[in-house]
Design an enzyme around this catalytic site. Sequence first.
Site, PDB file in Angstrom:
ATOM      1  N   TYR A   1      45.918 -16.608  18.982  1.00  0.00           N
ATOM      2  CA  TYR A   1      46.716 -16.084  17.874  1.00  0.00           C
ATOM      3  C   TYR A   1      48.212 -16.234  18.144  1.00  0.00           C
ATOM      4  CZ  TYR A   1      42.361 -13.734  16.397  1.00  0.00           C
ATOM      5  OH  TYR A   1      41.076 -13.455  16.018  1.00  0.00           O
TER       6      TYR A   1
ATOM      7  N   LYS B   1      35.564 -18.583  28.133  1.00  0.00           N
ATOM      8  CA  LYS B   1      34.674 -19.678  27.731  1.00  0.00           C
ATOM      9  C   LYS B   1      35.073 -20.899  28.565  1.00  0.00           C
ATOM     10  CE  LYS B   1      31.410 -21.574  25.249  1.00  0.00           C
ATOM     11  NZ  LYS B   1      29.999 -21.357  25.625  1.00  0.00           N
TER      12      LYS B   1
ATOM     13  N   ASP C   1      29.788 -16.220  24.671  1.00  0.00           N
ATOM     14  CA  ASP C   1      28.535 -16.233  23.934  1.00  0.00           C
ATOM     15  C   ASP C   1      27.458 -15.417  24.647  1.00  0.00           C
ATOM     16  OD1 ASP C   1      28.819 -18.176  25.886  1.00  0.00           O
ATOM     17  OD2 ASP C   1      27.599 -19.672  24.880  1.00  0.00           O
TER      18      ASP C   1
ATOM     19  N   ASP D   1      38.825  -9.743  19.888  1.00  0.00           N
ATOM     20  CA  ASP D   1      38.832  -9.362  18.481  1.00  0.00           C
ATOM     21  C   ASP D   1      37.405  -9.351  17.938  1.00  0.00           C
ATOM     22  OD1 ASP D   1      39.633  -8.743  15.925  1.00  0.00           O
ATOM     23  OD2 ASP D   1      40.558 -10.673  15.502  1.00  0.00           O
TER      24      ASP D   1
ATOM     25  N   ASP E   1      34.622  -5.847  17.330  1.00  0.00           N
ATOM     26  CA  ASP E   1      33.939  -5.552  16.070  1.00  0.00           C
ATOM     27  C   ASP E   1      32.440  -5.380  16.301  1.00  0.00           C
ATOM     28  OD1 ASP E   1      36.361  -5.722  14.787  1.00  0.00           O
ATOM     29  OD2 ASP E   1      35.664  -7.080  13.218  1.00  0.00           O
TER      30      ASP E   1
END
Length: 358
Positions: free
Chosen positions: A138, A189, A222, A246, A250
Amino acid sequence: MRHHRIAAIPGDGIGGEVIAAGIEVLQALAARDGSFGLAFESFDWGSDYYKAHGVMMPADGLARLKPFDAIYFGAVGAPDVPDHVTLWGLRLAICQSFDQYANVRPTRLLPGIAGPLRDVGPADLDWVIVRENSEGEYAGQGGRSHRGLPEEVATEVAIFTRAGVTRIMRFAFALARSRPRRHLTVVTKSNAQRHGMVLWDEIAAEVAAEFPEVTWDKMLVDAMTMRMTLKPRTLDTVVATNLHADILSDLAAALAGSLGIAPTANLNPERRFPSMFEPIHGSAFDITGQGIANPIGTFWTATMMLDHLGEAAAGQRLMRAIERVTADPALHTPDLGGRATTRAVTDAVIAAIQGDNA
């Protein structure tokens, strides 16, 4: 008496409803405590302001916010304004300009709230997710070329700096050290993203040497989603990039029962700028104006703001009130499967605060 100045930015959608509820609860809490006062100043910035002025906040907005002790933020986003305009025009403009690089998102099962995971109780799901909040995916770097042509190109460049990664790692390890389990999981990752994510792995190992009392492990993002759902007991403190955390936070909120109860702190740990506190949920225009938005996430966020302001005892009193209210199914809003209103939950929390003698 101690005094704290708070900038309130309700923003869009249900933001106005839950921030109003939060201010009411905080004023009741300050009156009950008697040793500190809170002075709120509200700013009408957001999508409506954008429609009237062409910007989400005025040019001197940051200068006006800087003198405050903290910022209490509602939500941003409207169905008739592009999301990148609302986000970059207000929330990210504040977070990045005020170097609020540590985004902290606690997650646990509150009393009376059943999450979707079978045989998982409060002792099994008690996490804090630390999100790097200033760079990464971001960072806002990239661009578009040959617009409208078949060969149009859009790039989104993730920025990872040694300074940025090191400081969030130190913050996360220190937070993990302060928690009973003293365990940190570093999420990347790095099997596919061989530059920035490998840097994360390398710096994590370097910083870990400074915190020998903290155990730690690594997960690919993942695989982390599976671990959160299948082995929640193995997790405690988590650190991840701007994008990865982020998304994972959630998921964490959903596993704890609802996005409506989840809090956030956007911290500038060095306190060179005010930090900003907001519930995780968005503007939720589908329920705006119906009086059924869940204010618990905003109240829980307020406990983090109080801790940051040095009012830990008041924050604990508010957290006890929250837990007493969530323990009663009759005070669950529709997102939790109940029928309670924002007003009813707010009144119940205020009553719990006023009756608290712990």
